[in-house]
Design an enzyme around this catalytic site. Structure first.
Site, PDB file in Angstrom:
ATOM      1  CD  GLU A   1       3.944  -4.036  14.442  1.00  0.00           C
ATOM      2  OE1 GLU A   1       4.800  -4.019  13.183  1.00  0.00           O
ATOM      3  OE2 GLU A   1       4.785  -3.597  15.360  1.00  0.00           O
TER       4      GLU A   1
ATOM      5  CG  ASP B   1       8.258   2.591   5.167  1.00  0.00           C
ATOM      6  OD1 ASP B   1       7.596   0.801   5.183  1.00  0.00           O
ATOM      7  OD2 ASP B   1       8.750   2.927   6.406  1.00  0.00           O
TER       8      ASP B   1
ATOM      9  CE1 TYR C   1       4.555   7.886   4.621  1.00  0.00           C
ATOM     10  CE2 TYR C   1       5.108   5.575   5.773  1.00  0.00           C
ATOM     11  CZ  TYR C   1       5.346   6.420   6.066  1.00  0.00           C
ATOM     12  OH  TYR C   1       5.473   6.163   6.966  1.00  0.00           O
TER      13      TYR C   1
ATOM     14  CG  PHE D   1      -2.351  -0.852   1.179  1.00  0.00           C
ATOM     15  CD1 PHE D   1      -2.073  -1.880   1.512  1.00  0.00           C
ATOM     16  CD2 PHE D   1      -2.818  -0.198   0.867  1.00  0.00           C
ATOM     17  CE1 PHE D   1      -2.425  -3.516   1.895  1.00  0.00           C
ATOM     18  CE2 PHE D   1      -4.695  -1.950   1.026  1.00  0.00           C
ATOM     19  CZ  PHE D   1      -3.775  -3.057   1.610  1.00  0.00           C
TER      20      PHE D   1
ATOM     21  CG  ASP E   1      14.578   0.583  10.994  1.00  0.00           C
ATOM     22  OD1 ASP E   1      14.931   1.140  10.193  1.00  0.00           O
ATOM     23  OD2 ASP E   1      13.016   0.887  11.425  1.00  0.00           O
TER      24      ASP E   1
HETATM   25  C1  UD2 Z   1       7.209   0.486  11.504  1.00  0.00           C
HETATM   26  C2  UD2 Z   1       7.532  -0.681  11.760  1.00  0.00           C
HETATM   27  C3  UD2 Z   1       6.687  -1.816  11.700  1.00  0.00           C
HETATM   28  C4  UD2 Z   1       5.586  -1.063  12.719  1.00  0.00           C
HETATM   29  C5  UD2 Z   1       5.222   0.340  12.423  1.00  0.00           C
HETATM   30  C6  UD2 Z   1       3.845   0.709  12.973  1.00  0.00           C
HETATM   31  C7  UD2 Z   1      10.038  -1.717  11.929  1.00  0.00           C
HETATM   32  C8  UD2 Z   1      10.295  -2.494  11.048  1.00  0.00           C
HETATM   33  N1  UD2 Z   1       8.997  -1.328  11.071  1.00  0.00           N
HETATM   34  O1  UD2 Z   1       7.686   1.290  10.907  1.00  0.00           O
HETATM   35  O2  UD2 Z   1       6.827  -2.493  12.014  1.00  0.00           O
HETATM   36  O3  UD2 Z   1       5.586  -1.202  14.347  1.00  0.00           O
HETATM   37  O4  UD2 Z   1       6.187   1.314  12.637  1.00  0.00           O
HETATM   38  O5  UD2 Z   1       2.891   2.014  12.845  1.00  0.00           O
HETATM   39  O6  UD2 Z   1      10.204  -1.210  13.036  1.00  0.00           O
HETATM   40  N2  UD2 Z   1       1.815   4.496   5.175  1.00  0.00           N
HETATM   41  C9  UD2 Z   1       0.838   4.658   3.598  1.00  0.00           C
HETATM   42  N3  UD2 Z   1       0.703   6.192   4.149  1.00  0.00           N
HETATM   43  C10 UD2 Z   1       0.833   6.570   5.037  1.00  0.00           C
HETATM   44  C11 UD2 Z   1       1.430   5.692   5.919  1.00  0.00           C
HETATM   45  C12 UD2 Z   1       1.722   4.622   5.620  1.00  0.00           C
HETATM   46  O7  UD2 Z   1       0.446   3.659   2.615  1.00  0.00           O
HETATM   47  O8  UD2 Z   1       0.953   7.573   4.560  1.00  0.00           O
HETATM   48  C13 UD2 Z   1       1.831   2.274   4.654  1.00  0.00           C
HETATM   49  C14 UD2 Z   1       2.853   2.112   4.035  1.00  0.00           C
HETATM   50  O9  UD2 Z   1       3.130   0.862   2.594  1.00  0.00           O
HETATM   51  C15 UD2 Z   1       4.035   1.880   5.121  1.00  0.00           C
HETATM   52  C16 UD2 Z   1       3.006   1.490   6.094  1.00  0.00           C
HETATM   53  O10 UD2 Z   1       2.055   1.989   6.279  1.00  0.00           O
HETATM   54  O11 UD2 Z   1       4.819   1.304   3.481  1.00  0.00           O
HETATM   55  C17 UD2 Z   1       4.159   1.633   7.439  1.00  0.00           C
HETATM   56  O12 UD2 Z   1       4.126   2.509   8.117  1.00  0.00           O
HETATM   57  P1  UD2 Z   1       5.259   3.140   8.807  1.00  0.00           P
HETATM   58  O13 UD2 Z   1       5.015   4.963   9.006  1.00  0.00           O
HETATM   59  O14 UD2 Z   1       3.393   3.272   9.544  1.00  0.00           O
HETATM   60  O15 UD2 Z   1       4.658   1.919   9.345  1.00  0.00           O
HETATM   61  P2  UD2 Z   1       6.811   2.506  10.063  1.00  0.00           P
HETATM   62  O16 UD2 Z   1       7.618   2.699   8.496  1.00  0.00           O
HETATM   63  O17 UD2 Z   1       7.399   3.407  10.728  1.00  0.00           O
END
Ligand code: UD2
Length: 429
Positions: free
Chosen positions: A339, A249, A162, A157, A362
């Site tokens: 999660e 990401d 993103y 997604f 990470d």
């Molecule tokens: C971290 C953690 C993950 C989880 C998450 C909680 C690691 C490796 N990952 O990932 O396990 O705990 O935090 O939030 O530690 N997205 C969009 N648009 C947006 C926001 C999100 O498309 O505006 C989608 C996109 O596919 C993205 C995913 O949601 O890859 C997760 O995004 P995130 O920023 O919440 O997760 P992240 O990378 O901080």
């Protein structure tokens, strides 16, 4: 004869609920006065019996209609179950644990007197492999899966800002993800025009599926499990054998291939690698559907990478979506949203394969050595097959030159009604 006729008439009258004057046998002389004298009472009895039969008929009708309805619904759900069961059967047959007729290969002999890995756990207590570098031979696995013509769906997604992550995600997936096998990318985005035209290898396809822009951050993760649940039952099972669901990401830095596939797999979260179960980020509030009490837990899994056969992913996504919906109806939200529900599901539905943190590293963790003081890899960082992408504050990433499309095919469609259970329809844009 006349008694017989009278009995016949009586029984007919009862059955129809009405007296039958002037038809059939004439009444006998003995019977007539008794019948006349009892006329008002008989009339009352007959009208009572008429209502009684009317009610019985209505009840029978209702019973027949209910059972017809139930049969119809059962057939419908059975149909879906059958379809998914067949899909799962196909995926099960494709497991590398199934016996297939491989050709002759030359490779190092497995050594029964040596641990494949001396410093880490390579198998769960329920005998599922934990995948680390040096625990598998990719040539043997490739041979198994090639023979079975497996197609893998990679679902991600990318909404709002993103979308900038799509280019490195897709480019590195083309370089490292399931190379040599058939792959179909499913990219759910609110900005299909911003999906970069990546050069796809032969045998690889991409479906761009347009979704509405979510209102806020919470709405980003909300519908993902719902979409996964519906698309797996309606589309994915016709097109692919396995599903791999990944955050966008991330980048693929090293080989990520058939060794990850199994009926149901989860990935150990790098932050909770080697930590005590009571420090896991489970939802601890008993009112939530995602609640896991202290003293329970195997591994803390990241939502950034999980998957399995289409049937198992469908079951997982449906259970998580339903649990989230039940919580939402009571204004409850689990601490780490999807999660948290994923972790609860994988605790009570043990994965058949577990991916080590090699598969979701990470780089930001490098700045936090304190987190890893209990971990055995202080001097030797784990192999980073997939890592989270470094990003700036506004979420942007470096470099985005465009390339022309290669041999693979790309299709674009619009997804309607993602936040309702009834509609998940694909229609061409
Ligand atoms: C971290 C953690 C993950 C989880 C998450 C909680 C690691 C490796 N990952 O990932 O396990 O705990 O935090 O939030 O530690 N997205 C969009 N648009 C947006 C926001 C999100 O498309 O505006 C989608 C996109 O596919 C993205 C995913 O949601 O890859 C997760 O995004 P995130 O920023 O919440 O997760 P992240 O990378 O901080």
């Amino acid at each position: 004869m006349s008694r017989l006729c009278g009995q016949a008439q009586m029984s007919l009258g009862l059955r129809s609920g009405f007296p039958l004057p002037g038809r059939g046998c004439p009444p006998s002389q003995e019977e007539t006065p008794r019948t006349m004298a009892q006329l008002p009472q008989t009339h009352l009895e007959k009208s009572k019996s008429h209502s009684f039969h009317y009610v019985i008929c209505l009840l029978l009708l209702a019973l027949v209609l209910t059972s017809l309805g139930c049969t119809f619904l059962a057939l419908r759900s059975q149909n879906l179950e059958d379809i998914l069961a067949r899909a799962s059967l196909a995926a099960k047959e494709m497991s590398h644990l199934e016996v297939v007729n491989v050709s002759r290969l030359v490779y190092p002999q497995p050594n029964l007197l040596l641990f494949s890995k001396e410093d880490v756990l390579v198998q769960t207590p329920w005998l599922a492999p934990i995948v680390w570098e040096e625990t598998f031979n990719i040539e043997i696995l490739n041979e198994h899966f090639w023979l079975q013509n497996v197609t893998v769906g990679l679902v991600s997604f990318a909404v709002k800002k993103y979308v900038v992550f799509l280019k490195p995600f897709l480019e590195t997936a083309e370089a490292h993800f399931m190379v040599g096998h058939r792959v179909k990318y499913y990219i759910f985005t609110d900005q299909p025009d911003r999906v970069p035209p990546i050069r796809l290898r032969a045998g690889r396809q991409m479906a761009i599926l347009e979704v509405p822009t979510p209102a806020g951050r919470r709405e980003v993760s909300g519908p993902r499990m719902e979409i996964l649940s519906h698309f797996s039952s309606l589309h994915f099972f016709k097109e692919v054998d396995y599903l791999v669901c990944a955050h966008v990401d991330v980048t693929f830095q090293e080989h990520v291939g058939m060794e990850i596939l199994s009926a149901l797999f989860g990935t150990i979260h790098p932050v909770f690698f080697g930590r005590h179960r009571d420090t896991f980020a489970y939802e601890r509030w008993p009112q939530s559907q995602a609640h896991v009490p202290l003293g329970e837990g195997d591994f803390y899994y990241t939502e950034a990478l999980f998957g399995g056969s289409v049937l198992e992913v469908h079951k997982l996504a449906t259970a998580c979506h339903e649990a989230m919906a039940r919580d939402k109806a009571r204004h409850v939200e689990a601490v780490w949203r999807e999660e948290s529900y994923l972790n609860k599901y994988l605790l009570y539905h043990k994965p058949t394969k577990v991916l080590s943190p090699e598969y979701m590293w990470d780089k930001r963790l490098m700045d936090l050595p304190a987190i890893f003081q209990n971990v055995r890899f202080q001097d030797k960082w784990v192999l980073q097959r997939i890592t989270k992408q470094p990003r700036t504050r506004d979420g942007s990433v470096q470099g985005s030159g465009e390339k022309s499309s290669g041999q693979g095919t790309v299709t674009t469609s619009k997804v309607k009604g993602i936040s309702t259970l009834n509609v998940t329809k694909l229609s061409p844009v």
